[in-house]
Design a protein around this motif. Structure first.
Motif, PDB file in Angstrom:
ATOM      1  N   GLU A  37      -1.927   1.171  -4.159  1.00 48.23           N
ATOM      2  CA  GLU A  37      -2.442   2.332  -4.882  1.00 48.23           C
ATOM      3  C   GLU A  37      -3.257   3.241  -3.969  1.00 48.23           C
ATOM      4  O   GLU A  37      -4.064   2.771  -3.174  1.00 48.23           O
ATOM      5  CB  GLU A  37      -3.353   1.900  -6.045  1.00 48.23           C
ATOM      6  N   LYS A  38      -3.038   4.517  -4.099  1.00 50.00           N
ATOM      7  CA  LYS A  38      -3.849   5.557  -3.487  1.00 50.00           C
ATOM      8  C   LYS A  38      -4.123   5.266  -2.000  1.00 50.00           C
ATOM      9  O   LYS A  38      -5.276   5.150  -1.565  1.00 50.00           O
ATOM     10  CB  LYS A  38      -5.170   5.705  -4.266  1.00 50.00           C
ATOM     11  N   GLY A  44     -12.170   5.745  -4.226  1.00 47.67           N
ATOM     12  CA  GLY A  44     -11.403   4.553  -4.615  1.00 47.67           C
ATOM     13  C   GLY A  44     -10.091   4.394  -3.874  1.00 47.67           C
ATOM     14  O   GLY A  44      -9.147   3.802  -4.381  1.00 47.67           O
ATOM     15  N   ALA A  45     -10.032   4.914  -2.654  1.00 48.06           N
ATOM     16  CA  ALA A  45      -8.776   4.850  -1.895  1.00 48.06           C
ATOM     17  C   ALA A  45      -8.587   3.491  -1.210  1.00 48.06           C
ATOM     18  O   ALA A  45      -9.514   2.689  -1.100  1.00 48.06           O
ATOM     19  CB  ALA A  45      -8.772   5.944  -0.833  1.00 48.06           C
ATOM     20  N   THR A  46      -7.364   3.285  -0.761  1.00 51.62           N
ATOM     21  CA  THR A  46      -7.056   2.233   0.210  1.00 51.62           C
ATOM     22  C   THR A  46      -7.027   2.985   1.542  1.00 51.62           C
ATOM     23  O   THR A  46      -6.072   3.692   1.841  1.00 51.62           O
ATOM     24  CB  THR A  46      -5.660   1.630  -0.068  1.00 51.62           C
ATOM     25  N   LEU A  47      -8.103   2.897   2.306  1.00 53.42           N
ATOM     26  CA  LEU A  47      -8.222   3.737   3.505  1.00 53.42           C
ATOM     27  C   LEU A  47      -7.624   3.004   4.706  1.00 53.42           C
ATOM     28  O   LEU A  47      -8.149   1.972   5.139  1.00 53.42           O
ATOM     29  CB  LEU A  47      -9.699   4.062   3.735  1.00 53.42           C
ATOM     30  N   ARG A  63     -13.492  -4.132   0.291  1.00 50.07           N
ATOM     31  CA  ARG A  63     -12.648  -5.181   0.843  1.00 50.07           C
ATOM     32  C   ARG A  63     -12.105  -4.701   2.194  1.00 50.07           C
ATOM     33  O   ARG A  63     -11.623  -3.578   2.323  1.00 50.07           O
ATOM     34  CB  ARG A  63     -11.495  -5.462  -0.122  1.00 50.07           C
ATOM     35  N   MET A  64     -12.200  -5.551   3.228  1.00 50.24           N
ATOM     36  CA  MET A  64     -11.761  -5.124   4.564  1.00 50.24           C
ATOM     37  C   MET A  64     -10.638  -6.032   5.051  1.00 50.24           C
ATOM     38  O   MET A  64     -10.776  -7.252   5.061  1.00 50.24           O
ATOM     39  CB  MET A  64     -12.929  -5.160   5.535  1.00 50.24           C
ATOM     40  N   THR A  65      -9.556  -5.404   5.478  1.00 49.00           N
ATOM     41  CA  THR A  65      -8.383  -6.148   5.939  1.00 49.00           C
ATOM     42  C   THR A  65      -7.966  -5.584   7.292  1.00 49.00           C
ATOM     43  O   THR A  65      -7.350  -4.523   7.364  1.00 49.00           O
ATOM     44  CB  THR A  65      -7.220  -5.992   4.916  1.00 49.00           C
ATOM     45  N   LEU A 104     -16.561   8.556   0.354  1.00 51.36           N
ATOM     46  CA  LEU A 104     -15.220   8.213  -0.149  1.00 51.36           C
ATOM     47  C   LEU A 104     -15.213   6.949  -1.002  1.00 51.36           C
ATOM     48  O   LEU A 104     -14.323   6.775  -1.837  1.00 51.36           O
ATOM     49  CB  LEU A 104     -14.235   8.030   1.009  1.00 51.36           C
ATOM     50  N   GLN A 105     -16.154   6.065  -0.714  1.00 54.20           N
ATOM     51  CA  GLN A 105     -16.217   4.785  -1.445  1.00 54.20           C
ATOM     52  C   GLN A 105     -14.838   4.147  -1.613  1.00 54.20           C
ATOM     53  O   GLN A 105     -14.380   3.932  -2.753  1.00 54.20           O
ATOM     54  CB  GLN A 105     -16.879   4.995  -2.809  1.00 54.20           C
ATOM     55  N   PRO A 106     -14.172   3.844  -0.509  1.00 52.20           N
ATOM     56  CA  PRO A 106     -12.841   3.224  -0.632  1.00 52.20           C
ATOM     57  C   PRO A 106     -12.946   1.841  -1.266  1.00 52.20           C
ATOM     58  O   PRO A 106     -13.951   1.159  -1.100  1.00 52.20           O
ATOM     59  CB  PRO A 106     -12.361   3.115   0.817  1.00 52.20           C
ATOM     60  N   LEU A 107     -11.881   1.443  -1.966  1.00 47.92           N
ATOM     61  CA  LEU A 107     -11.865   0.083  -2.539  1.00 47.92           C
ATOM     62  C   LEU A 107     -11.472  -0.925  -1.460  1.00 47.92           C
ATOM     63  O   LEU A 107     -11.913  -2.050  -1.463  1.00 47.92           O
ATOM     64  CB  LEU A 107     -10.862  -0.002  -3.690  1.00 47.92           C
ATOM     65  N   GLN A 108     -10.598  -0.465  -0.569  1.00 47.79           N
ATOM     66  CA  GLN A 108     -10.179  -1.344   0.527  1.00 47.79           C
ATOM     67  C   GLN A 108     -10.140  -0.521   1.815  1.00 47.79           C
ATOM     68  O   GLN A 108      -9.670   0.628   1.815  1.00 47.79           O
ATOM     69  CB  GLN A 108      -8.784  -1.930   0.249  1.00 47.79           C
ATOM     70  N   TYR A 109     -10.633  -1.124   2.887  1.00 52.20           N
ATOM     71  CA  TYR A 109     -10.569  -0.478   4.209  1.00 52.20           C
ATOM     72  C   TYR A 109      -9.645  -1.316   5.085  1.00 52.20           C
ATOM     73  O   TYR A 109      -9.842  -2.529   5.217  1.00 52.20           O
ATOM     74  CB  TYR A 109     -11.974  -0.383   4.807  1.00 52.20           C
TER      75      TYR A 109
END
Ligand code: AVI
Length: 320
Positions: free
Chosen positions: A154-155, A82-85, A133-135, A103-108
């Motif tokens: 977060e994270k 659940g990281a913001t990678l 979510r990709m930014t 890792l299953q990030p919430l946002q990449y």
């Protein structure tokens, strides 16, 4: 079909051609001519670097990958889900994508100097991982780490693989790590790959390979300089030098004049005598305790580390 509204691209960096020319002229006119390694990466330079990563002598890419393969579950446990990678210098995004399933990030958040460069890779990743979510961010993170508000606070997990940290002097590496530390929020961390000191013969070969791919990568800089500053470098007048400087604990790459010659550009010239060099790159090699100290000095807590059995390369996960 995947939710394609779930991503965006933000270009924060604007290339300033006059500032680039001024930087290059200053480097060329220095007593010991030099250029920043960032100029090695024009379109062909980036392809040549990809080829370097396939060379038998260039071990860092392969060994880092083997460390991720061997310790994937341990690393994923340390980093958490659940990281913001935030992928610094993401390129084709392949190294981060390898970690997504675990890792299953919430946002990449892939960061590179140009979002155009990121778009195709992110497009393909979105199809495979529609839930992330990709930014994409176009930013020169060597000068700022101020992230736009679209990046979750977060994270945050900053991902900086490939030992690119080695291309900064230890002092500048400290500044960069400090900036990353400052951009960390609660429960944030850094996952970084670091090349380690080893036998000089191994290091010399990694940066002066038998096929001459690294030589081409270095010499291509001159072609790029001709474009950027309107210079008249003749590639055939120069030879590649790449070797480990033990006293400085760094690889040095230089281009060496094969004869006395003069290089011209629109508002200047530089004479080189035979054997004179342009210093084009440093690649610092660390000891494990040396790098841990650097991390701790810049405000990170003691890192968890993983290495290969010969101790040639290290992956560190350090908490902010
Ligand atoms: C991108 N960087 C980590 C590479 C390195 O090993 O310092 C660049 C490189 N230069 C010559 N070969 C590879």
């Amino acid at each position: 079909s995947p939710d394609l509204s779930h991503s965006d691209f933000i270009q924060l960096y604007r290339r300033d051609d006059e500032a680039i020319r001024a930087e290059l002229r200053a480097g060329m006119m220095a007593d010991r001519a030099m250029t920043s390694p960032k100029f090695l990466y024009d379109a062909l330079g980036s392809k040549l670097f990809e080829a370097i990563c396939e060379l038998p002598e260039y071990y860092p890419t392969r060994i880092e990958r083997a460390i991720f393969d061997t310790y994937l579950y341990d690393i994923a446990r340390s980093v958490g889900r659940g990281a913001t990678l935030i992928d610094l210098g993401a390129g084709n995004c392949a190294k981060a994508a390898y970690l997504f399933p675990l890792l299953q990030p919430l946002q990449y958040v892939p960061v590179d100097i140009s979002v155009d460069f990121l778009k195709d890779a992110v497009e393909a990743l979105r199809q495979r991982f529609p839930q992330i979510r990709m930014t994409g961010i176009g930013m020169d993170f060597s000068s700022t780490m101020e992230l736009p508000s679209a990046v979750r606070r977060e994270k945050r997990v900053f991902f900086y693989p490939g030992s690119s940290i080695g291309n900064f002097s230890p002092e500048d590496a400290g500044v960069l790590l400090g900036r990353i530390r400052d951009a960390c929020q609660t429960d944030s961390s850094l996952l970084i790959g670091v090349d380690l000191v080893k036998d000089k013969a191994v290091l010399d070969a990694a940066y002066d390979d038998a096929l001459g791919v690294t030589a081409s990568f270095n010499l291509n800089l001159l072609v790029h300089l001709n474009t950027l500053m309107g210079a008249d470098f003749n590639v055939r007048d120069w030879r590649h030098r790449g070797f480990f400087n033990e006293a400085e604990s760094r690889i040095e790459m230089h281009l060496e004049a094969r004869r006395d010659l003069t290089v011209h550009w629109p508002d200047g010239l530089r004479r080189f005598v035979e054997g004179e060099r342009i210093h084009t790159e440093n690649s610092y090699k660390y000891t494990q305790p040396g790098f841990q100290q650097l991390l701790e000095r810049t405000g990170f807590s003691a890192a968890q580390t993983w290495t290969d059995e010969r101790g040639w390369f290290m992956v560190c996960h350090a908490r902010a």
